[in-house]
Structures are given as C-alpha cells and as structure tokens.
Design a protein around this motif. Structure first.
Motif, PDB file in Angstrom:
ATOM      1  N   ALA A 201     -19.870 -30.711  -1.556  1.00 55.04           N
ATOM      2  CA  ALA A 201     -19.938 -31.781  -2.553  1.00 55.04           C
ATOM      3  C   ALA A 201     -19.969 -31.246  -3.981  1.00 55.04           C
ATOM      4  O   ALA A 201     -19.175 -31.668  -4.833  1.00 55.04           O
ATOM      5  N   LEU A 202     -20.875 -30.312  -4.253  1.00 54.54           N
ATOM      6  CA  LEU A 202     -20.949 -29.788  -5.620  1.00 54.54           C
ATOM      7  C   LEU A 202     -19.700 -29.009  -6.014  1.00 54.54           C
ATOM      8  O   LEU A 202     -19.190 -29.189  -7.132  1.00 54.54           O
ATOM      9  N   PRO A 203     -19.158 -28.139  -5.158  1.00 51.63           N
ATOM     10  CA  PRO A 203     -17.899 -27.479  -5.531  1.00 51.63           C
ATOM     11  C   PRO A 203     -16.771 -28.479  -5.820  1.00 51.63           C
ATOM     12  O   PRO A 203     -15.969 -28.247  -6.728  1.00 51.63           O
ATOM     13  N   ALA A 204     -16.733 -29.582  -5.072  1.00 49.67           N
ATOM     14  CA  ALA A 204     -15.702 -30.590  -5.341  1.00 49.67           C
ATOM     15  C   ALA A 204     -15.903 -31.233  -6.706  1.00 49.67           C
ATOM     16  O   ALA A 204     -14.931 -31.484  -7.439  1.00 49.67           O
ATOM     17  N   LEU A 205     -17.154 -31.492  -7.066  1.00 52.88           N
ATOM     18  CA  LEU A 205     -17.432 -32.058  -8.386  1.00 52.88           C
ATOM     19  C   LEU A 205     -17.065 -31.072  -9.493  1.00 52.88           C
ATOM     20  O   LEU A 205     -16.522 -31.459 -10.530  1.00 52.88           O
ATOM     21  N   VAL A 206     -17.371 -29.811  -9.272  1.00 51.18           N
ATOM     22  CA  VAL A 206     -17.019 -28.796 -10.264  1.00 51.18           C
ATOM     23  C   VAL A 206     -15.510 -28.705 -10.428  1.00 51.18           C
ATOM     24  O   VAL A 206     -14.987 -28.622 -11.553  1.00 51.18           O
ATOM     25  N   ASP A 207     -14.798 -28.740  -9.308  1.00 48.79           N
ATOM     26  CA  ASP A 207     -13.337 -28.701  -9.373  1.00 48.79           C
ATOM     27  C   ASP A 207     -12.782 -29.902 -10.138  1.00 48.79           C
ATOM     28  O   ASP A 207     -11.822 -29.784 -10.906  1.00 48.79           O
ATOM     29  N   ALA A 208     -13.379 -31.074  -9.917  1.00 44.49           N
ATOM     30  CA  ALA A 208     -12.863 -32.300 -10.527  1.00 44.49           C
ATOM     31  C   ALA A 208     -13.290 -32.471 -11.980  1.00 44.49           C
ATOM     32  O   ALA A 208     -12.511 -32.969 -12.803  1.00 44.49           O
ATOM     33  N   LEU A 209     -14.517 -32.044 -12.302  1.00 38.35           N
ATOM     34  CA  LEU A 209     -15.092 -32.358 -13.612  1.00 38.35           C
ATOM     35  C   LEU A 209     -15.416 -31.144 -14.461  1.00 38.35           C
ATOM     36  O   LEU A 209     -15.782 -31.297 -15.636  1.00 38.35           O
ATOM     37  N   GLY A 210     -15.332 -29.962 -13.876  1.00 37.47           N
ATOM     38  CA  GLY A 210     -15.605 -28.763 -14.649  1.00 37.47           C
ATOM     39  C   GLY A 210     -16.982 -28.185 -14.367  1.00 37.47           C
ATOM     40  O   GLY A 210     -17.863 -28.857 -13.812  1.00 37.47           O
ATOM     41  N   PRO A 211     -17.205 -26.933 -14.762  1.00 42.00           N
ATOM     42  CA  PRO A 211     -18.453 -26.236 -14.445  1.00 42.00           C
ATOM     43  C   PRO A 211     -19.692 -26.805 -15.124  1.00 42.00           C
ATOM     44  O   PRO A 211     -20.812 -26.476 -14.737  1.00 42.00           O
ATOM     45  N   ALA A 212     -19.511 -27.653 -16.134  1.00 45.03           N
ATOM     46  CA  ALA A 212     -20.681 -28.230 -16.812  1.00 45.03           C
ATOM     47  C   ALA A 212     -21.430 -29.223 -15.931  1.00 45.03           C
ATOM     48  O   ALA A 212     -22.533 -29.653 -16.294  1.00 45.03           O
TER      49      ALA A 212
END
Length: 324
Positions: A201-212
């Motif tokens: 879940a978190l890696p997908a969010l990072v991929d979609a929205l960036g490392p911030a």
C-alpha cells in the motif's frame, strides 16, 4: 576527527532531543528486538554518555527466538549497556490476534522492567515509516482523530524519539556502524495487515504521489495529536461542568459543541468502567442520542455490563435487567 555519517548523526540527534528533559544520571532503557531501528536507537542512546540499559523481549512465537534474545543481550553487554535484561513472555490467553497479544505482553514486560530497575524512560524504535503505516491503517479502520494521531512520542514511561527519522536512515546507520540487524519474518508476512501496508500500500502511494507521502502522513499525525490534546483538555473541563447530583446534566451537554460533547461522553463512559478497547464509536453515538435525539428510547448499554439512561434532564447509570 572522522566525519560522522549523516544517518548516524540524525539518529543521535533525535535521541538527544527526545531525552533533553531528563537528568544526565537517569537510567534509560532501550527496548531492542535486534532489528535495524532498535539497534540504531540503542547505539545512539549509548553514545550520549547517559546510563543506558537494554531490554529484549522473547515472545516465544518463532523458532530460535530465545537464541536471538541471547544474541541481542550479548551485543548489548559488549557495547557497554547496563543493565541488560531478557524478558520472556507468553501470549497465551491474551485478547486480540497474535500481533495485539504480543504487543500487550511486550509492553507489560517493559513496564515491569522499568519499574523494577527505576528507569526514567523506555525508548521504543518506531520510525517515521512506522508512523505513516499506523496513520494509514487508522484511516482504513475509520478510527477518527484519535487514530489519525498515530503513535504518541511520549506516553507514560515510553518514548519514541525516532518518529521523525526515516527507516532507511536507521538501516544506513547500522551499516555505517557495522551492526548486523535481524530481519523479523513477521514484517514481510502477508497474513498481517501492517506487513501488507508496508509491502504494497505505501509503496503504491509513493509511486502515485511521490516520496513526500511518508513524511506528510507522519506530519499529519503530529498535527492531529496536538489538536487532540487541546480537545481532550477542553472536554475534561466540559465534563466537569456537566456533572449533576445523579449523573450528567442534559441541558449542559446539549449546549456543547458536538466534538467536545462526544469526547466528554467518551470520558464519562470510561469513568463508569467501560474498557477503552471495547468502547466503540457506536456506543458514544448512542449516548449522544440520549442528549440530542431524545424520543423516549431506552437505556444505552456499554461494554462491561454498564447501562446509561436518560431520566428527565439527566443521564444516569442504571443496572441492566438481570444484573444484581
């Protein structure tokens, strides 16, 4: 003088800030599983020149857990930490799933060790990434502001000085210091919700929205926690103002802002004996309805066999039928 690697410096600075209010002679205990986060934490705490001990908890849930606990304890003694304790616990019969039961047993063991040794604080190695995972899981549960505030930096004897430090930095700190952390297989086991959040879940969010995403989730927790603290103080004052000779005054409660009234009712339910872990949002909504949507309904039943009814202009505790 050799330059201190930035990840090591970041962990040391976080620990220094987290202990700044404690006297230098106070005993500090580090809860250490042998993973990268707690190893980096223990090393940083020791570097500060304080009295630092270590407690490692053996839950007995994995093959060889006793050997790992002895290995962590041996490293701590070699590193100069004192005292060093191994606490062996049993999760049998504890409520909740395996994660919840292990957490309950672990915190009880750490609290007991702190009491016995007279420690001023027990340091936990939760990082910014752990906080982001906690916030995301709370959002999925619909936990509300209290859940969105994540893990507190301090609660009682426990402190989490690494909540603004990235997990990647604790790993880099261990590598720079020549420490070999243990990799807990539970952290990658898809049977656990947190493991799924961490792996997918978190890696997908990072991929979609960036490392911030990670620091922003953690920052959200800190902001909500500050708001919660203010609302809790206001609701405590409001609860005192609503007390009557028999319970709580309905007119006083009705005049409160909904957020304050809900917290005041939650606090009162806890005072009556409702256990926090079982007291749900629906219970508080039902209590609120006795104030704001009164149409002659019967008592509200809270966990632990507690009944609350409206009697004229008061909320009062009642004994449920069949209970003497």
């Amino acid at each position: 003088m050799a330059r201190i690697p930035p990840p090591v410096a970041a962990v040391r600075m976080a620990v220094r800030r987290g202990l700044a209010d404690l006297p230098g002679e106070a005993l500090i205990l580090v809860a250490c599983s042998g993973g990268a986060d707690s190893l980096a934490l223990a090393s940083a705490a020791r570097f500060g020149g304080r009295r630092v001990g270590l407690v490692t908890v053996d839950h007995g849930l994995q093959e060889g857990s006793d050997r790992r606990a002895r290995s962590v304890a041996a490293w701590a003694r070699d590193a100069g930490l004192d005292p060093v304790r191994i606490e062996t616990v049993s999760v049998a019969g504890l409520p909740g799933g395996p994660e919840a039961a292990a957490r309950t047993a672990r915190y009880a063991a750490l609290s007991a060790a702190a009491d016995e040794l007279g420690a001023a604080a027990v340091l936990l190695g939760h990082t910014r990434d752990d906080q982001a995972e906690t916030v995301l899981l709370a959002m999925a549960r619909g936990a509300g502001p209290r859940g969105l505030s994540g893990m507190p930096a301090r609660r009682g004897v426990f402190r989490r000085p690494l909540l603004e430090v990235a997990r990647a930095d604790t790993r880099k700190a261990c590598a720079a210091l020549g420490l070999a952390p243990w990799e807990d297989p539970h952290n990658t086991d898809p049977a656990y919700a947190r493991s799924r959040v961490r792996a997918s879940a978190l890696p997908a969010l990072v991929d979609a929205l960036g490392p911030a995403v990670l620091p922003n989730l953690a920052r959200t927790a800190a902001l909500v926690a500050a708001d919660n603290a203010a609302l809790d103080e206001l609701s405590a004052q409001a609860l005192e103002s609503a007390r009557s000779e028999v319970g709580l005054s309905v007119p006083v409660l009705a005049a409160m802002l909904p957020a304050i009234r809900g917290r005041a009712l939650h606090r009162w339910a806890r005072e009556l004996g409702a256990p926090g872990g079982a007291l749900a949002y629906g219970h508080v909504v039902a209590l609120d309805a006795l104030v704001t949507d009164w149409h002659g309904q019967g008592p509200v039943f809270l966990p632990a066999g507690i009944g609350v009814a409206r009697r004229s202009d008061d909320l009062v505790r009642v004994v449920p039928a069949g209970i003497s």
